[in-house]
Design an enzyme around this catalytic site. Structure first.
Site: not given
Ligand code: ASP
Length: 438
Positions: A259, A104, A180-181
């Site tokens: 997370k 993201t 973040t995932d």
């Molecule tokens: N689904 C996304 C990822 O992990 C969520 C994010 O970046 O926060 O790439």
């Protein structure tokens, strides 16, 4: 005699090119100024999507009485010329390398689908983060353009080599922009792969994409760059909001972070140890013992064997056949057991058989905090007697990354077990803490 009806403004507005600057005056006198954005699947009829100068996107209904004016394009004074990957920056000071992998933090809304997708070039990243080089030079190196749910163990190795290359090219610290995932998995894996780090390796993400006004990306990235440029750290860390304030950022050890929330900005928490420190309004505060930088250049210590290991969550109703099938052909598995590290007794036969074949079986806990202990209940005693390794206070995801690394180092199960049990980057502590006493 009738007059000609006024031309329908929608017929003009709907032909405006994307990025055209416009002023729209609604019949109640409200004025909107901004750039035309492409419509997405959910855009209503006669609605023009505008990015306002404030950064917000609005949908403006173009009624017959709406007045329209096309405006000349405005230069954007705060946007520096893009620094292509690898080129020298005009700004002096210690260089931070920013490796982008997608996620993201490096994504924008895709107006065709309404979903968020990663961007690919250094210029696009700088377009999102025009103030990136406010405190010193940043060299942007696009490595991947994936949402982190698509990142693989092979990618961890590739990122590790890019980190080594960045330090070799003179970076003082490295920032890795990541989804973040699965950021905790990558951070843990890099901790096992990289040795002799001469500066910080800071993974950073965002919960909202940078083209949204509510994005946490700019603050997170600025803080991560600040830590990479100044912190006396020779380890892999994750930096994200410490709370909802936008002023305080927590620095977590890469092998100890998870997370914990699907949407909050302060979603990341250290597990079983406190954060290593904080970055508050440009000030670094280290609150615990950290690994200091090492002189010289880092290296990638071996590879991984992703096809040889797995992480298996034990849950009520999981049949031994299904569990055994999931582990077929593997040289190692990390179990995420219940409580202190338990498996239903129905699993004992296949676990024993796998151990007899030379498979390495490690036990961690599904609990969000605490360590495993095989000596409290009979189920634990039977597993440990059978040869299951109890991995103390290691997180399942860190144990999984460590297993792949240990399997990549050796084909000898005894050596793999030895490596799994030895602390490598602060991921494991065999000493019971006072608060863990029953
Ligand atoms: N689904 C996304 C990822 O992990 C969520 C994010 O970046 O926060 O790439």
């Amino acid at each position: 005699m009738g007059t000609d009806p006024a031309p329908d403004p929608w017929e003009v507005a709907r032909h405006w090119p994307v990025e055209q600057r416009v002023e729209i005056t609604a019949s109640d006198g409200t004025v909107w100024t901004g750039r035309v954005m492409p419509p997405h699947r959910l855009t209503g009829e006669r609605v023009l999507v505008l990015k306002l100068d404030s950064g917000y996107n609005v949908g403006v209904r173009i009624e017959p009485g709406t007045r329209l004016r096309a405006l000349p394009a405005e230069p954007r004074p705060d946007r520096p010329a893009p620094v292509p990957s690898g080129s020298a920056s005009p700004i002096s000071g210690p260089i931070v390398a920013l490796l982008t992998t997608g996620g993201t933090i490096a994504s924008r809304v895709d107006y065709a689908t309404g979903g968020v997708r990663p961007v690919r070039t250094a210029a696009e990243i700088l377009g999102f983060y025009p103030k990136l080089e406010r405190e010193g030079p940043v060299r942007i190196v696009p490595v991947l353009d994936r949402l982190s749910e698509n990142i693989t163990p092979e990618d961890w190795v590739r990122i590790a080599h890019e980190v080594v290359r960045a330090f070799g090219e003179g970076a003082r610290g490295v920032v890795i922009a990541h989804g973040t995932d699965t950021m905790g998995y990558t951070a843990a894996a890099l901790g096992f792969l990289l040795v002799d780090l001469p500066g910080p390796v800071v993974l950073v993400g965002a919960q909202r994409s940078p083209d949204r006004p509510s994005s946490d990306g700019p603050e997170n990235l600025a803080a991560a760059v600040g830590v990479a440029r100044t912190a006396p750290l020779g380890e892999v860390v994750v930096l994200m909001h410490a709370d909802l304030s936008d002023h305080r950022f927590a620095i977590h050890r890469g092998s100890r972070v998870r997370k914990m929330h699907s949407t909050r900005r302060d979603a990341f928490r250290s597990r079983n140890i406190p954060p290593l420190g904080y970055w508050t309004e440009g000030q670094l505060e280290l609150t615990g013992p950290v690994r200091p930088p090492r002189p010289g250049l880092p290296r990638v210590d071996g590879g991984l064997d992703p096809g040889a290991g797995a992480l298996l969550w034990l849950y009520p109703g999981l049949t031994p056949e299904r569990a055994a099938a999931a582990c077929e052909g593997l040289r190692g598995v990390i179990l995420a057991g219940t409580g202190l590290g338990h498996a239903s007794e129905v699993h004992l036969p296949w676990i024993r058989a796998a151990l007899a074949r030379g498979m390495v079986v490690g036990m961690t806990t599904q609990c969000l905090e605490g360590r495993v202990d095989p000596y409290v209940y009979s189920t634990g005693r039977e597993l440990v007697d059978a040869g299951v390794l109890y991995l103390e206070d290691m997180l399942p995801e860190a144990a999984y990354a460590k297993l792949l690394w240990a399997l990549g180092q050796s084909r000898d199960p005894a050596e793999v077990r030895r490596r799994l049990l030895a602390d490598r980057c602060g991921e494991l502590d065999g000493r019971r803490r006072p608060e863990e006493s029953p």
